[in-house]
Design a protein around this motif. Structure first.
Motif, PDB file in Angstrom:
ATOM      1  N   UNK A   9     -25.374  77.048  42.851  1.00 25.59           N
ATOM      2  CA  UNK A   9     -24.756  77.081  41.474  1.00 25.59           C
ATOM      3  C   UNK A   9     -23.125  76.432  41.393  1.00 25.59           C
ATOM      4  N   UNK A  10     -23.028  75.651  40.338  1.00 26.54           N
ATOM      5  CA  UNK A  10     -21.939  75.201  39.938  1.00 26.54           C
ATOM      6  C   UNK A  10     -21.068  75.964  39.037  1.00 26.54           C
ATOM      7  N   UNK A  11     -19.815  76.127  38.978  1.00 19.34           N
ATOM      8  CA  UNK A  11     -18.861  76.709  38.222  1.00 19.34           C
ATOM      9  C   UNK A  11     -18.612  76.043  36.892  1.00 19.34           C
ATOM     10  N   UNK A  55     -20.553  74.024  27.801  1.00 21.31           N
ATOM     11  CA  UNK A  55     -20.333  73.077  26.488  1.00 21.31           C
ATOM     12  C   UNK A  55     -19.409  71.865  26.839  1.00 21.31           C
ATOM     13  N   UNK A  56     -18.407  72.012  27.649  1.00 23.55           N
ATOM     14  CA  UNK A  56     -17.593  70.991  28.193  1.00 23.55           C
ATOM     15  C   UNK A  56     -18.165  70.138  29.075  1.00 23.55           C
ATOM     16  N   UNK A  57     -18.839  70.576  29.935  1.00 23.32           N
ATOM     17  CA  UNK A  57     -19.684  69.841  30.867  1.00 23.32           C
ATOM     18  C   UNK A  57     -20.727  69.026  30.316  1.00 23.32           C
ATOM     19  N   UNK A  58     -21.514  69.518  29.400  1.00 26.74           N
ATOM     20  CA  UNK A  58     -22.521  68.878  28.597  1.00 26.74           C
ATOM     21  C   UNK A  58     -21.741  67.599  28.081  1.00 26.74           C
ATOM     22  N   UNK A  59     -20.697  67.831  27.483  1.00 27.35           N
ATOM     23  CA  UNK A  59     -20.065  66.799  26.881  1.00 27.35           C
ATOM     24  C   UNK A  59     -19.710  65.395  27.640  1.00 27.35           C
ATOM     25  N   UNK A  60     -19.336  65.946  29.145  1.00 34.28           N
ATOM     26  CA  UNK A  60     -19.342  64.703  30.030  1.00 34.28           C
ATOM     27  C   UNK A  60     -20.570  64.092  30.400  1.00 34.28           C
ATOM     28  N   UNK A  61     -21.715  64.999  30.571  1.00 32.02           N
ATOM     29  CA  UNK A  61     -22.971  64.219  30.801  1.00 32.02           C
ATOM     30  C   UNK A  61     -23.540  63.595  29.714  1.00 32.02           C
ATOM     31  N   UNK A  83      -5.311  76.390  35.313  1.00 30.07           N
ATOM     32  CA  UNK A  83      -5.919  77.795  34.488  1.00 30.07           C
ATOM     33  C   UNK A  83      -5.692  77.430  32.908  1.00 30.07           C
ATOM     34  N   UNK A  84      -6.579  77.379  31.953  1.00 30.59           N
ATOM     35  CA  UNK A  84      -6.355  77.056  30.756  1.00 30.59           C
ATOM     36  C   UNK A  84      -5.755  77.972  29.952  1.00 30.59           C
ATOM     37  N   UNK A  85      -5.296  77.515  28.934  1.00 27.62           N
ATOM     38  CA  UNK A  85      -4.935  78.512  27.984  1.00 27.62           C
ATOM     39  C   UNK A  85      -5.544  78.625  26.874  1.00 27.62           C
ATOM     40  N   UNK A  86      -5.282  79.508  25.897  1.00 27.67           N
ATOM     41  CA  UNK A  86      -6.203  79.954  24.762  1.00 27.67           C
ATOM     42  C   UNK A  86      -6.175  78.625  23.927  1.00 27.67           C
ATOM     43  N   UNK A 128     -11.512  76.696  28.037  1.00 26.26           N
ATOM     44  CA  UNK A 128     -12.401  76.669  29.259  1.00 26.26           C
ATOM     45  C   UNK A 128     -12.762  77.792  29.990  1.00 26.26           C
ATOM     46  N   UNK A 129     -14.025  78.047  29.808  1.00 29.74           N
ATOM     47  CA  UNK A 129     -14.684  79.326  30.262  1.00 29.74           C
ATOM     48  C   UNK A 129     -15.824  78.899  31.316  1.00 29.74           C
ATOM     49  N   UNK A 130     -15.417  79.137  32.394  1.00 28.79           N
ATOM     50  CA  UNK A 130     -16.560  78.540  33.829  1.00 28.79           C
ATOM     51  C   UNK A 130     -17.432  80.008  34.260  1.00 28.79           C
ATOM     52  N   UNK A 131     -18.533  79.647  34.305  1.00 26.45           N
ATOM     53  CA  UNK A 131     -19.599  80.373  34.841  1.00 26.45           C
ATOM     54  C   UNK A 131     -20.449  79.817  35.759  1.00 26.45           C
ATOM     55  N   UNK A 132     -20.956  80.420  36.544  1.00 29.70           N
ATOM     56  CA  UNK A 132     -22.099  79.941  37.319  1.00 29.70           C
ATOM     57  C   UNK A 132     -23.318  79.321  36.739  1.00 29.70           C
ATOM     58  N   UNK A 133     -23.278  77.920  37.068  1.00 30.32           N
ATOM     59  CA  UNK A 133     -24.628  77.348  36.248  1.00 30.32           C
ATOM     60  C   UNK A 133     -25.488  76.656  37.205  1.00 30.32           C
ATOM     61  N   UNK A 134     -26.844  76.593  36.725  1.00 34.06           N
ATOM     62  CA  UNK A 134     -27.909  75.776  37.473  1.00 34.06           C
ATOM     63  C   UNK A 134     -27.719  74.434  36.841  1.00 34.06           C
ATOM     64  N   UNK A 135     -27.507  73.473  37.589  1.00 34.55           N
ATOM     65  CA  UNK A 135     -27.262  71.752  37.231  1.00 34.55           C
ATOM     66  C   UNK A 135     -28.300  71.587  36.333  1.00 34.55           C
TER      67      UNK A 135
END
Lengths: 411, 126
Positions: free
Chosen positions: A264-266, A270-276, A405-408, A225-232
């Protein structure tokens, strides 16, 4: 019963060990109470008149002597949080000791008085707790790894379902390219006004195919899980590209009201696209009997209010009143949710779809991904009972204290 | 006289390039309709010799459009060629075409010589 002085009686009944050493007589013991006898298994009759070197190992005795001298030098009380002596059967005994410098009124002797508490059980309990905690952390890490693997497995399932549609979307630009090649392969007439248009269309077709393929590759990537600021808005655009075929085939009209100026949402893109994608495909399936299938995708930002601990949206202990959030809603006009199914929606393997259409993992994985983002996913019936709403509440700031916090991820 | 083709497909770029290719020889006059909901109206006023019809389109899909044509007495005999990326050319042997009811189905990307041959056969020019 042997008569004892009041002080002797009190000393022998104290739950702590008390001893005293005479600094004027090579630190020989002059006092050794009952509790000290129990802890050291040395009788007072054997101890009084002897020093640390007679009773303990040289190493321990050196240490005790240095502390005693330090106490006298300081002239005030000294706390030793933990010291270890060897017990009867070689086991360590952990003591918490206070040493006090005393000058005896009657004799003028300089004494070091010690008061020790046996903390062996506490130390052992602490060690056991640390070990349990370590196991718990390890189990938690394994659980998170398993969750990530489950998320990835569900994603591969999604990709399988999307593949035909994505292939169709890539074939369209390819069809255009081939027509361009056909036209130009007869020879290029510099005066032909069509040539410019054809070349422009061919370039756009390449860009489009590239975007679709890249979108699929990014989506399928397996990462922690790698989070970054993203425009929805960017997420919604990418998702709509990947599900375009499903939307067209089902004749679904999509309206998007996601303002560009949302905070921005963090997110892990790719994982959030999976949700939507999951929510969109669910909506499409739910609207299969609708006359005019319409999916509204809306978002707005707000500060949460009226959120009380352990109530309502606070049920995952994620949000507090005043937290800035972005709320994303996918509103369909499908069959809605049967009240009997409402409580089971997020259960793994629960599905109302026909065999082969869904595995029942989609929503449970979607909610897990949202929770990993410190957010919340609710799926509810529309108040007008004309469909369902999938509502995502997403934090607009990262609070590492709240986000697991996710693990590798493992390969 | 140039044969009239009605091309119904929501992909504007694709229709534009196909029209250019088909009109190059001067044998055809191609009318584009990118909105499947308007296909029947356009077809009624055009009275085409042949219709090239996409399958997956927003609004109405190719099947629905074709059903509309068949129920219209002025269009029911107009041959329809379906063009779709849903059919894979790898599934068909070289030069072969698939049938869907009375329609001929050709895969996208379109093999232009094959399309021209099928149009000729369908319009009785072969």
């Amino acid at each position: 019963m042997e008569p004892l002085s009041l002080v002797e009686s009190v000393l022998d009944n104290l739950p702590v060990a008390v001893f005293a050493k005479d600094a004027n007589d090579d630190f020989r013991f002059v006092l050794w109470n009952k509790k000290q006898e129990q802890i050291t298994t040395v009788k007072a009759s054997k101890a009084v008149g002897r020093d640390d070197y007679d009773l303990f190992s040289e190493e321990s005795a050196d240490y005790f002597r240095s502390v005693d001298k330090a106490v006298l030098k300081r002239g005030k009380l000294l706390k030793v949080p933990e010291e270890i002596i060897e017990g009867k059967d070689g086991q360590d005994i952990h003591l918490r000791t206070v040493k006090i410098p005393v000058i005896e009124e009657e004799t003028g002797r300089r004494l070091v008085v010690g008061i020790s508490e046996d903390i062996t059980e506490q130390v052992q309990a602490r060690a056991k707790m640390e070990s349990l905690n370590k196991n718990l952390l390890e189990t938690n890490r394994e659980l998170q790894e398993t969750q990530l693997q489950l998320i990835q497995a569900e994603k591969l399932e999604s990709i399988g379902r999307l593949a035909a549609g994505v292939a169709h979307e890539v074939k369209n630009p390819l069809a255009l390219l081939l027509l361009g090649v056909d036209y130009l392969s007869d020879g290029i007439d510099p005066d032909d006004p069509n040539v410019d248009t054809i070349l422009k269309q061919m370039r756009e077709a390449v860009d489009r195919a590239d975007r679709i393929v890249r979108g699929l590759v990014d989506f399928s990537s397996q990462r922690a899980l790698t989070r970054e600021p993203v425009k929805l808005h960017a997420v919604i655009d990418e998702v709509l590209l990947l599900v375009k075929h499903e939307l067209t085939r089902s004749n679904t009209t999509v309206t998007v009201e996601v303002p560009d100026d949302l905070p921005h949402v963090f997110l892990d893109l790719s994982k959030f696209e999976q949700v939507v994608i999951n929510l969109v495909i669910n909506a499409v399936h739910a609207m299969s009997e609708s006359k005019k299938p319409t999916l509204q995708i809306k978002a707005h930002s707000k500060k949460l209010d009226g959120v009380v601990k352990n109530q309502g949206a606070r049920k995952y202990e994620v949000f507090r009143s005043g937290d800035p959030v972005v709320i994303l809603e996918l509103i369909d006009n499908g069959c809605g949710i049967e009240s009997a199914d409402a409580t089971r929606l997020f259960d793994p393997f629960f599905t109302t779809k026909a065999t082969g259409v869904g595995t029942g993992l989609g929503l449970s994985v979607a909610r897990k991904i949202v929770q990993l983002h410190g957010g919340e996913l609710q799926v509810i019936d529309r108040s007008d009972k004309k469909g369902a709403i999938a509502k995502l509440i997403l934090p607009t700031k990262i609070d590492t204290g709240k986000v697991p916090v996710s693990s590798k991820s493992s390969k | 006289m140039a044969r009239k083709i009605l091309l119904v497909d929501d992909e504007a770029g694709f229709t534009q390039l196909l029209k250019m290719n088909l009109e190059k020889s001067g044998d055809f006059e191609v009318t584009i309709e990118n909105d499947s909901m308007k296909a029947i109206t356009t077809a009624r006023s055009l009275q085409p010799d042949i219709v090239l019809l996409d399958v997956v389109m927003p609004g109405m899909d190719g099947g629905d459009v074709q059903a509309q044509f068949q129920s219209d007495s002025t269009l029911t005999n107009v041959p329809v060629i379906m063009l779709t990326a849903l059919v894979d050319s790898a599934e068909l042997s070289d030069g072969a075409v698939a049938q869907s009811g009375s329609s001929i189905v050709l895969p996208k990307p379109v093999d232009l010589p094959l399309l021209l041959r099928v149009i000729d056969e369908a319009t009785g020019e072969a």
